[in-house]
Design an enzyme around this catalytic site. Sequence first.
Site, PDB file in Angstrom:
ATOM      1  N   ARG A  26       0.595  -9.079  13.388  1.00 48.87           N
ATOM      2  CA  ARG A  26       0.002  -8.009  12.568  1.00 48.87           C
ATOM      3  C   ARG A  26      -0.983  -8.592  11.548  1.00 48.87           C
ATOM      4  NH1 ARG A  26       4.897  -5.032  10.175  1.00 48.87           N
ATOM      5  NH2 ARG A  26       3.394  -3.527   9.391  1.00 48.87           N
ATOM      6  N   ARG A  64      -8.598   1.490  10.310  1.00 50.45           N
ATOM      7  CA  ARG A  64      -8.265   0.082  10.539  1.00 50.45           C
ATOM      8  C   ARG A  64      -9.322  -0.613  11.388  1.00 50.45           C
ATOM      9  NH1 ARG A  64      -2.238   0.834   9.699  1.00 50.45           N
ATOM     10  NH2 ARG A  64      -1.224  -1.176   9.997  1.00 50.45           N
ATOM     11  N   LYS A 105       0.830  -1.221   0.000  1.00 48.61           N
ATOM     12  CA  LYS A 105       0.000   0.000   0.000  1.00 48.61           C
ATOM     13  C   LYS A 105       0.858   1.261   0.000  1.00 48.61           C
ATOM     14  CE  LYS A 105      -2.127  -0.788   3.918  1.00 48.61           C
ATOM     15  NZ  LYS A 105      -1.546  -2.071   4.335  1.00 48.61           N
ATOM     16  N   ARG A 154      12.193  -2.038   9.821  1.00 52.93           N
ATOM     17  CA  ARG A 154      11.364  -1.714  10.986  1.00 52.93           C
ATOM     18  C   ARG A 154      11.297  -2.886  11.956  1.00 52.93           C
ATOM     19  NH1 ARG A 154       5.970   0.309   8.138  1.00 52.93           N
ATOM     20  NH2 ARG A 154       5.132  -0.882   9.895  1.00 52.93           N
ATOM     21  N   ARG A 186      11.713  -5.791   3.369  1.00 53.74           N
ATOM     22  CA  ARG A 186      11.331  -4.379   3.306  1.00 53.74           C
ATOM     23  C   ARG A 186      12.327  -3.491   4.047  1.00 53.74           C
ATOM     24  NH1 ARG A 186       5.253  -2.269   4.372  1.00 53.74           N
ATOM     25  NH2 ARG A 186       5.585  -2.507   6.610  1.00 53.74           N
TER      26      ARG A 186
HETATM   27  P1  AMP Z   1       1.781   0.637   9.293  1.00 55.82           P
HETATM   28  O1  AMP Z   1       3.000   1.408   8.951  1.00 55.82           O
HETATM   29  O2  AMP Z   1       0.531   1.165   8.645  1.00 55.82           O
HETATM   30  O3  AMP Z   1       1.948  -0.851   9.111  1.00 55.82           O
HETATM   31  O4  AMP Z   1       1.543   0.861  10.869  1.00 55.82           O
HETATM   32  C1  AMP Z   1       2.501   0.442  11.832  1.00 55.82           C
HETATM   33  C2  AMP Z   1       1.827   0.314  13.195  1.00 55.82           C
HETATM   34  O5  AMP Z   1       1.293   1.586  13.593  1.00 55.82           O
HETATM   35  C3  AMP Z   1       0.643  -0.639  13.241  1.00 55.82           C
HETATM   36  O6  AMP Z   1       1.031  -1.990  13.432  1.00 55.82           O
HETATM   37  C4  AMP Z   1      -0.127  -0.097  14.440  1.00 55.82           C
HETATM   38  O7  AMP Z   1       0.504  -0.440  15.660  1.00 55.82           O
HETATM   39  C5  AMP Z   1       0.044   1.417  14.263  1.00 55.82           C
HETATM   40  N1  AMP Z   1      -1.024   2.002  13.416  1.00 55.82           N
HETATM   41  C6  AMP Z   1      -0.878   2.600  12.205  1.00 55.82           C
HETATM   42  N2  AMP Z   1      -2.053   3.036  11.731  1.00 55.82           N
HETATM   43  C7  AMP Z   1      -2.981   2.700  12.678  1.00 55.82           C
HETATM   44  C8  AMP Z   1      -4.387   2.847  12.776  1.00 55.82           C
HETATM   45  N3  AMP Z   1      -5.108   3.418  11.805  1.00 55.82           N
HETATM   46  N4  AMP Z   1      -4.998   2.372  13.895  1.00 55.82           N
HETATM   47  C9  AMP Z   1      -4.305   1.791  14.888  1.00 55.82           C
HETATM   48  N5  AMP Z   1      -2.977   1.610  14.851  1.00 55.82           N
HETATM   49  C10 AMP Z   1      -2.317   2.047  13.758  1.00 55.82           C
END
Ligand code: AMP
Length: 215
Positions: A171, A88, A13, A160, A127
């Site tokens: 996740r 989410r 994404k 990360r 990644r």
């Molecule tokens: P991402 O980079 O989108 O994979 O986000 C990394 C982490 O940030 C996720 O595993 C969550 O812990 C937190 N996170 C990001 N966006 C959200 C969201 N919309 N709601 C809740 N937690 C989020």
Amino acid sequence: MVVILLGPPGVGKGTQAVRLADSVGWEHVSTGDLLRAARRAGTELGRKAQAFMDAGELVPDSLILDLVRDHLKGIPPEAGILLDGFPRTTAQAEGLDGVLEAVGRRVDQVVVFEAPDEELIRRLSGRRSCPECGAVFNVHFTPPKQEGICDRCGAALVHRADDKAETVENRLKVYAAQTEPLIEWYGRSEAAVVAVSAEAPVDDVQREFRKAVGH
Ligand code: AMP
């Protein structure tokens, strides 16, 4: 135009959103990037989010909604917006509807990126992310021009902590339980929901993605 990108972690994404946003001048809003920036800056939000993120759990809805509300305020009303990693949960989707309604906008389209779990795990292990500008690379498929360095801004790339195997499994479970139900939720809304297979090479997926959003 307000477009939501749904899809499990590792599906691409972020990569797809950055490319489209760069070329058509839309705003790319990634809550993951905003949270990582808050952590780097040592803000209260960053400190509150840290343990959830490191465990691969979702950060509480109230914190995320405040963050998004603040961020969207700074975006001009005519700008196209790509929401990546938000909403989410259904509570976040309801909150988003309220935020957009207040500025006379609504979710126009939902693009669901799809790929099998084995492929997601393979991608997440390779990644490398830019902690400064949010660009995403993959050592196997889309390496940066210079190893370990971001093509866009020159910062040092990182693997990360939550892309490591122990956390990835959680996740994926969290996505299936809390975020996937949003596909049906948006199916009942006025937004158009389109699925895009993300298994093809990045350029091919980008072509399909552009077709889906009319660019
Ligand atoms: P991402 O980079 O989108 O994979 O986000 C990394 C982490 O940030 C996720 O595993 C969550 O812990 C937190 N996170 C990001 N966006 C959200 C969201 N919309 N709601 C809740 N937690 C989020």
